[in-house]
Design a protein around this motif. Sequence first.
Motif, short mmCIF file in Angstrom:
data_model
loop_
_atom_site.label_atom_id
_atom_site.label_comp_id
_atom_site.label_asym_id
_atom_site.label_seq_id
_atom_site.Cartn_x
_atom_site.Cartn_y
_atom_site.Cartn_z
N THR A 1 7.79 11.87 1.38
CA THR A 1 6.93 10.66 1.08
C THR A 1 7.82 10.25 -0.40
O THR A 1 8.51 9.13 -0.21
CB THR A 1 5.49 10.18 0.45
OG1 THR A 1 5.54 11.69 -0.45
CG2 THR A 1 4.89 9.90 1.41
N LYS B 1 2.25 6.72 4.06
CA LYS B 1 2.02 8.02 4.29
C LYS B 1 3.28 8.68 4.34
O LYS B 1 3.90 9.20 4.19
CB LYS B 1 0.89 8.13 5.07
CG LYS B 1 -0.34 7.43 4.21
CD LYS B 1 -2.48 8.04 4.46
CE LYS B 1 -2.93 8.06 5.75
NZ LYS B 1 -3.73 8.15 6.43
N SER C 1 0.69 -1.06 -0.36
CA SER C 1 -0.22 0.10 0.25
C SER C 1 0.59 1.61 0.09
O SER C 1 2.18 1.42 0.40
CB SER C 1 -0.27 0.04 1.26
OG SER C 1 -1.49 -0.86 1.78
N GLU C 2 0.55 2.04 -0.06
CA GLU C 2 1.03 3.84 -0.21
C GLU C 2 1.13 3.87 1.21
O GLU C 2 0.79 3.65 2.03
CB GLU C 2 0.07 4.41 -0.47
CG GLU C 2 0.47 5.90 -1.60
CD GLU C 2 -0.16 7.26 -1.85
OE1 GLU C 2 0.30 8.02 -1.53
OE2 GLU C 2 -1.96 6.75 -1.43
N GLY D 1 0.17 2.86 6.88
CA GLY D 1 0.28 3.54 5.98
C GLY D 1 1.36 4.28 6.34
O GLY D 1 2.50 4.78 5.66
#
Length: 208
Positions: free
Chosen positions: A36, A5, A2-3, A171
């Motif tokens: 990020t 954060k 997943s991304e 995240g």
Amino acid sequence: MSEIKNIYCVGRNYVAHAKELNNEVPNSPFLFSKPTHAFVEANGQEISLPGNRGSIHYETELVIWIGRKHEKGMKADEVIKRMGIGIDFTLRDVQNELKKKGYPWLLAKGFPHSAVVSKFIEFPGINEIKEKDFILIKNGEKVQQEDSKNMIFDLQTIVDFTSIHFGLDEGDIIFTGTPEGVGQVLDGDHLSLKWDNKIVGDCFIRLT
Ligand code: ZN
């Protein structure tokens, strides 16, 4: 995956490392963060780092991945879903200048690709990871090795502190501090990250 954060990092979380850089051992967790854009997964590729801003040091760290929103009173085991072994790359000469001026560390810690992490694996639990070492191999030679049980601030303390002061949700990742043995990387260096005696990620350094 997943991304990613927020990227949080704990400074000075092992006594021997604080001492090797002549820093005081803190009495509460000491955190900074990275953009990020700093994040990159180590999967055997070349990773470009700045070649004209003084020495770049590796700092090998256990990295935790948060899988759900942390609420007051939750156990770290309830929110940490994955883990990886990461490198908090640091422009050491730049950082020393920033420290002298009392400036924030962003310029020394936040450049692109400064947050390298192996592939993330399922987090086995706070007790289960004790007695297992994380290791950095540079050009075939072991340069850092540590066991997370030697952290000054344990994962529960880090999770609680981060959540209270900044918020912690799915995240987010936390670099939990480097042990002693930090050192410089040079163009062409090959770095391998090991957890529990298995290689979980590797990369080549390209200074540009
Ligand atoms: Zn670090």
